[in-house]
Each structure stands twice: as C-alpha cells, then as structure tokens.
Design an enzyme around this catalytic site. Structure first.
Site, PDB file in Angstrom:
ATOM      1  CE  LYS A  22      15.155  38.084   1.655  1.00 46.95           C
ATOM      2  NZ  LYS A  22      15.671  39.071   2.258  1.00 46.95           N
ATOM      3  CG  ASN A  23      15.533  40.571   5.496  1.00 51.81           C
ATOM      4  OD1 ASN A  23      15.923  39.421   4.720  1.00 51.81           O
ATOM      5  ND2 ASN A  23      15.275  41.767   4.825  1.00 51.81           N
ATOM      6  NE  ARG A  92      24.328  42.566   0.851  1.00 55.43           N
ATOM      7  CZ  ARG A  92      25.426  42.832   0.392  1.00 55.43           C
ATOM      8  NH1 ARG A  92      26.136  42.097  -0.693  1.00 55.43           N
ATOM      9  NH2 ARG A  92      26.208  43.786   0.921  1.00 55.43           N
ATOM     10  CB  CYS A 116      18.638  42.073  -4.634  1.00 49.84           C
ATOM     11  SG  CYS A 116      17.139  40.799  -4.332  1.00 49.84           S
ATOM     12  NE  ARG A 121      22.628  44.696  -1.069  1.00 49.42           N
ATOM     13  CZ  ARG A 121      21.627  43.721  -0.954  1.00 49.42           C
ATOM     14  NH1 ARG A 121      21.357  42.920  -1.820  1.00 49.42           N
ATOM     15  NH2 ARG A 121      21.163  43.457   0.427  1.00 49.42           N
ATOM     16  N   PRO A 122      28.381  47.577  -0.224  1.00 53.75           N
ATOM     17  CG  PRO A 122      29.292  49.514   0.460  1.00 53.75           C
ATOM     18  CD  PRO A 122      28.133  48.990  -0.085  1.00 53.75           C
ATOM     19  CB  ILE A 123      30.485  43.810   3.442  1.00 50.42           C
ATOM     20  CG1 ILE A 123      31.867  43.260   2.725  1.00 50.42           C
ATOM     21  CG2 ILE A 123      29.302  43.138   2.869  1.00 50.42           C
ATOM     22  CD1 ILE A 123      32.010  41.685   3.151  1.00 50.42           C
ATOM     23  CG  ASP A 124      32.375  49.934   4.179  1.00 53.69           C
ATOM     24  OD1 ASP A 124      31.397  49.505   3.642  1.00 53.69           O
ATOM     25  OD2 ASP A 124      32.468  50.976   4.836  1.00 53.69           O
ATOM     26  CG  ASP A 306      13.733  45.228   2.515  1.00 54.41           C
ATOM     27  OD1 ASP A 306      14.600  45.826   1.622  1.00 54.41           O
ATOM     28  OD2 ASP A 306      13.768  44.582   3.299  1.00 54.41           O
ATOM     29  CB  ILE A 328      18.488  52.388   2.122  1.00 56.25           C
ATOM     30  CG1 ILE A 328      17.531  52.907   3.137  1.00 56.25           C
ATOM     31  CG2 ILE A 328      19.171  51.057   2.914  1.00 56.25           C
ATOM     32  CD1 ILE A 328      18.272  53.088   4.506  1.00 56.25           C
ATOM     33  NE  ARG A 398      17.400  35.499  -2.820  1.00 55.26           N
ATOM     34  CZ  ARG A 398      17.531  36.981  -2.839  1.00 55.26           C
ATOM     35  NH1 ARG A 398      17.775  37.568  -3.878  1.00 55.26           N
ATOM     36  NH2 ARG A 398      17.921  37.140  -1.707  1.00 55.26           N
TER      37      ARG A 398
HETATM   38  N1  EPU Z   1      26.307  49.585   3.668  1.00 53.22           N
HETATM   39  C1  EPU Z   1      27.655  50.162   3.609  1.00 53.22           C
HETATM   40  N2  EPU Z   1      28.663  49.421   4.124  1.00 53.22           N
HETATM   41  C2  EPU Z   1      28.428  48.384   5.021  1.00 53.22           C
HETATM   42  C3  EPU Z   1      27.090  47.682   5.043  1.00 53.22           C
HETATM   43  C4  EPU Z   1      26.228  48.674   4.560  1.00 53.22           C
HETATM   44  O1  EPU Z   1      27.951  51.393   3.024  1.00 53.22           O
HETATM   45  O2  EPU Z   1      29.291  47.600   5.376  1.00 53.22           O
HETATM   46  C5  EPU Z   1      25.315  50.308   3.151  1.00 53.22           C
HETATM   47  C6  EPU Z   1      24.669  49.719   1.915  1.00 53.22           C
HETATM   48  O3  EPU Z   1      25.197  49.848   1.009  1.00 53.22           O
HETATM   49  C7  EPU Z   1      23.109  50.639   2.188  1.00 53.22           C
HETATM   50  C8  EPU Z   1      23.183  50.607   3.716  1.00 53.22           C
HETATM   51  O4  EPU Z   1      24.326  50.553   4.093  1.00 53.22           O
HETATM   52  O5  EPU Z   1      23.487  51.601   1.578  1.00 53.22           O
HETATM   53  C9  EPU Z   1      22.164  49.848   4.332  1.00 53.22           C
HETATM   54  O6  EPU Z   1      22.621  48.636   4.261  1.00 53.22           O
HETATM   55  P1  EPU Z   1      22.690  47.338   5.308  1.00 53.22           P
HETATM   56  O7  EPU Z   1      23.772  46.747   5.673  1.00 53.22           O
HETATM   57  O8  EPU Z   1      21.628  47.958   6.350  1.00 53.22           O
HETATM   58  O9  EPU Z   1      21.484  46.302   4.421  1.00 53.22           O
HETATM   59  P2  EPU Z   1      21.761  44.720   4.287  1.00 53.22           P
HETATM   60  O10 EPU Z   1      22.140  44.334   5.826  1.00 53.22           O
HETATM   61  O11 EPU Z   1      22.940  44.303   3.398  1.00 53.22           O
HETATM   62  C10 EPU Z   1      19.440  44.123   4.981  1.00 53.22           C
HETATM   63  C11 EPU Z   1      18.402  43.238   4.164  1.00 53.22           C
HETATM   64  C12 EPU Z   1      17.712  43.974   2.916  1.00 53.22           C
HETATM   65  C13 EPU Z   1      17.466  45.461   3.455  1.00 53.22           C
HETATM   66  C14 EPU Z   1      18.219  46.244   4.144  1.00 53.22           C
HETATM   67  C15 EPU Z   1      18.176  47.481   4.651  1.00 53.22           C
HETATM   68  C16 EPU Z   1      19.214  41.082   4.702  1.00 53.22           C
HETATM   69  C17 EPU Z   1      19.824  39.904   4.130  1.00 53.22           C
HETATM   70  N3  EPU Z   1      19.004  41.966   3.831  1.00 53.22           N
HETATM   71  O12 EPU Z   1      20.591  44.124   4.123  1.00 53.22           O
HETATM   72  O13 EPU Z   1      16.847  43.081   2.361  1.00 53.22           O
HETATM   73  O14 EPU Z   1      17.087  46.103   2.338  1.00 53.22           O
HETATM   74  O15 EPU Z   1      18.947  45.243   5.522  1.00 53.22           O
HETATM   75  O16 EPU Z   1      16.753  47.126   5.501  1.00 53.22           O
HETATM   76  O17 EPU Z   1      18.952  41.062   5.958  1.00 53.22           O
HETATM   77  C18 EPU Z   1      15.121  42.499   0.908  1.00 53.22           C
HETATM   78  O18 EPU Z   1      14.876  41.697   1.870  1.00 53.22           O
HETATM   79  O19 EPU Z   1      14.598  42.732  -0.033  1.00 53.22           O
HETATM   80  C19 EPU Z   1      16.658  43.071   1.359  1.00 53.22           C
HETATM   81  C20 EPU Z   1      17.292  43.698   0.247  1.00 53.22           C
END
Ligand code: EPU
Length: 429
Positions: A22-23, A92, A116, A121-124, A306, A328, A398
């Site tokens: 999925k991811n 997401r 979820c 879940r910031p994207i900074d 996960d 995480i 999902r």
């Molecule tokens: N984070 C920040 N700033 C950012 C991005 C992330 O502080 O700009 C923090 C997040 O808040 C979190 C950590 O960094 O604490 C890791 O977040 P990451 O960016 O790695 O997560 P993601 O890319 O949003 C993906 C998967 C998630 C999985 C995580 C970690 C997707 C769409 N989602 O999320 O999958 O938990 O990586 O492996 O690929 C799931 O499948 O159930 C799921 C939530």
C-alpha cells in the site's frame, strides 16, 4: 454502515498470498505524473486508497485504467488544477501530488492531506525540502500554494531534521525534474522508498542511494513511461504473521521479502513463536506459551510503527508484562481502550502501552478508529471467545486487500453485516 463480525477461537492454518505494498502504491501512482508517456504498474493492491488515487489522477486529466492488479496511467495531457476537493482529504498520501506536480509544472495548489488520526502529523520537512529546491510557499487556511521561483526548481542539499518516509519521497519526486543535483541527508530507508526510486529510474531519472540515509538525485528535463512491478506489502504480511501467532496457528505467508520483516521475526521468536524463513515466504507456527517482550518502534530497519498496534493484541497472550513504546507517533494507541473492553489488561503511559498477560479476550462491539487499530481488533477478534463486532471497517478497507476472503481461506469465521441486520439480530435475541 458495514460492520465486520468475527466468531473467534479458530486457529489460522494454510497459505495466504500477500498483495502489493500500500505505502508504495500510493507513491508510485502520483510519481507516474512526472513522465510524458504511459506508466504501467503491476501488482497493485485492490484497496480503497489505490482506487481513490486513481480517481484523483483522472480528475487531473490523466487517462487511468485499472484491470485487476494492473493500473495504466497516461499522464501526457494532465492539467494543473488547484486540488481543493474532498478526495485529497481522504488520503494522507495525497501530499505526494505536491512533489509530483511541482516537479512537472513548477507549481501546485493543494489542500492539506487527510489520513488516520495518529496525533500531530506535520509536513514541515516536505515543505523545507521544496523551499530548498527554490520553491516559494504560501498558505491560505487549508490551501497551500507552492511555486518554483523563476528559472524553475534547482538541486540543493537538504538535511531532514526528522527521518520521514513522506518527506524523503516527496523531495525525491520534485528533485527528479530540478536543474542540477539534490542530496537528501538523513533520508528514510524504508523499502517503499527504494521501490519509488526504482520506478523513477526506470522512467529515466538518476537516483542513487535510495535505501541508505543519503540519496543523490540528478535532475532530468524529461521522464518517460515504463512498466513497474510493486514490492510486497510488509505490513500486510506482518499482520498475518501476528494473526497466525495469536491464534496459535500454522500459516505460510507467500510473496514476501523476509528481510523486510526481520524486526518482527526477531520479536516473534523472542516471544517463542516459530518463524521459518524461505526465499519469498515465511511460515509462522504458534506455540502454547508466549513470553512478554518490550518493543520500541523506529524508522526502518527498526520495528515498524504500523505493526505496533497489531502486536499489542498478540501481547495480551504473552506471559508477563510487555512495554510497547511508539517513537514515531505521539498517540497511536486508540486500539487500547477497545482491547480493554474485550478483557485485555493494558494501559497507556505517555508514548508506551503496558500490557499484562495472559488475559483471555471476549467478543465485544469495538471500533476501528484507524487502519492499524482495526487490524489489531481483527486479531483480537480472531482469538476472542464469542462474537466481536468491529465498526468503522472502512478504515481497514483502506489498507488490507480482501481481508475477509484471505482470513476465511485460513479457516477464520468472519462476515460483514450492515447496521440494520445487526440491529435486527439484537432485537430478535
Ligand atoms: N514528521 C515531521 N515532519 C514532517 C514529516 C514527518 O515531524 O514533515 C514526523 C511525523 O509526525 C512522525 C515521523 O516524522 O512522527 C515519521 O513520519 P513519516 O513522514 O515517516 O510518516 P508518513 O510518511 O506520513 C508513512 C506511512 C505511514 C507510516 C509512516 C512511518 C504513507 C502514506 N504512510 O507516513 O503509514 O506509519 O510512514 O513508517 O506512506 C499506515 O500504513 O498505517 C501508515 C500510517
């Protein structure tokens, strides 16, 4: 609204085929927009997130067709519409449209992503990467405008302050079309990142180091289409491994890359679950006595967040006290209160769940608050005495392809009911 009903107490036995990841899928689909001709993606999982992503691409003007596990994406004539609609909010991974469209058009207007609720879940880090590539970002409430400065995106050195899967992929997407070389330091190393880099390289990009913490991307003027086969879903595989152990069953899990699951395999073995590794399968055999273990989630190759929620259901069956810390996400323990309703002895303290075992579980009406909480409740339902009813199953759909069918083929007793059927049954009783 549909509910999933599970009649617990049956061992899972047999063989199950794991679907595409999925991811990976939800990053590969938007990555196709960076090319000028048709991309064919094989072994996509038949899950809601993939369906929604296909629809988003169609709204942008791509020609998308889905035949079984294969999606064809013809991105030649897409237009750069502002994306403010509901579908972006349902996913997401819609944030990957930022990197893909910024790379392709040098501009994107999009609302903040959904997904979820696991705490903040910031994207900074994504935005920091785009800024380093020369983009200017402005925000109007929920809407982001990201625009490359005159002359387009240019390569840069970017150090991620947080190891982020999403930021690593998003920056990689934009950088494939930037002028010059981009270096991402402290990059995430998840297998899904390698999968996306493999697709982009097949489209003509020049990416080296994916899967390590330094990724180098030489930007290209143009990318073209290609055919790509997606990696197996390590989280789906891990969920079946945990379910097999929890029911003390014997399950051969096919189409996996065992190396991707080493952190889980090690923990299961520490608990006294038997795990046999073969080339592209894993056999999990339950035993009568499991030991409590401590788990800390970490970026890959550490224990995946996960699988943190699913394994808390199994740990109710382990003798002693287990402590599961999620490094995480701040609040990814919404399954706990529902497991407690089912008889588990567990509590949340800060970022940790503390689980006392062994506790028998009993069927109850519980709610899948998010995707992996849903998976945890399915596992709990499989071992509980009596009927477990899981509401909000759309979260589970999902991310898990044909969950009911796959579990039924392993001997589980489960079915779907809609609200009215469930109310009717209760009334009759
Ligand atoms: N984070 C920040 N700033 C950012 C991005 C992330 O502080 O700009 C923090 C997040 O808040 C979190 C950590 O960094 O604490 C890791 O977040 P990451 O960016 O790695 O997560 P993601 O890319 O949003 C993906 C998967 C998630 C999985 C995580 C970690 C997707 C769409 N989602 O999320 O999958 O938990 O990586 O492996 O690929 C799931 O499948 O159930 C799921 C939530």
């Amino acid at each position: 609204m549909e509910k999933l009903v599970i009649e617990g107490g049956r061992k899972l036995t047999g063989r199950v085929q794991i679907s595409g990841a999925k991811n990976s899928a939800i990053a590969l689909i938007p990555a196709a927009l960076l090319g000028s001709s048709r991309v064919i993606l094989d072994h996509l999982p038949a899950i809601k997130d993939v369906e929604i992503y296909g629809e988003i691409l169609q709204e942008l003007g791509a020609v998308v067709s889905l035949h079984g596990e294969t999606m064809e994406i013809e991105p030649a004539n897409i237009l750069n519409y502002p994306m403010t609609n509901g579908k972006i909010k349902q996913l997401r991974a819609s944030y990957y449209l930022m990197g893909a469209l910024l790379g392709r058009f040098g501009q994107v207007t999009i609302c903040m992503p959904g997904g979820c609720n696991l705490g903040p879940r910031p994207i900074d880090q994504h935005l920091k990467g785009f800024t380093a590539l020369g983009a200017v970002i402005s925000r109007e409430k929920e809407l982001l405008h990201i625009t490359a400065s005159e002359g387009g995106l240019r390569g840069a050195k970017i150090y991620l302050d947080v190891v982020s899967v999403g930021a690593t992929i998003n920056i990689m997407l934009a950088a494939t079309r930037a002028k010059g070389t981009t270096i991402i330091e402290n990059a995430a190393k998840e297998p899904e990142i390698i999968d996306v880099a493999t697709l982009l390289n097949a489209m003509g990009a020049d990416i080296k180091g994916a899967g390590t913490d330094v990724i180098r991307i030489k930007g290209k003027k143009q990318l073209q289409g290609c055919r790509h086969s997606i990696i197996p879903d390590r989280i789906e595989a891990g969920t079946y491994m945990i379910a097999a152990a929890a029911t003390r069953g014997d399950v051969l899990i096919d189409n996996v890359i065992p190396r991707h699951l080493e952190s889980l395999t090690a923990k299961l073995r520490e608990m006294n679950v038997l795990v046999e590794e073969q080339d592209d399968s894993l056999r999990v055999i339950g035993t009568d006595h499991y030991k409590a273990v401590d788990i800390k989630t970490l970026p890959y190759p550490g224990f995946p967040t996960d699988l943190q929620q699913p394994i808390t259901a199994l740990l109710t069956q382990a003798q002693g006290t287990s402590v599961v810390k999620d490094n995480i996400y701040q609040s990814r323990f919404k399954q706990i209160e529902h497991l407690v309703h089912m008889g588990a002895r567990m509590k949340v303290e800060g970022r940790s769940a503390i689980i006392e075992g062994v506790t028998p579980l009993n069927g109850y009406e519980v709610m899948a608050t998010d995707l992996r909480a849903g998976a945890a409740l399915v596992i709990a339902g499989l071992i509980a005495k009596g009927k477990t009813v899981i509401t909000d199953v759309h979260h589970i759909d999902r991310g898990y392809e044909k969950l009911d069918e796959k579990l039924q083929s392993l001997g589980a007793s489960l079915w779907r009911e809609n609200d009215s059927a469930w109310k009717e049954e209760r009334r009759i009783k």
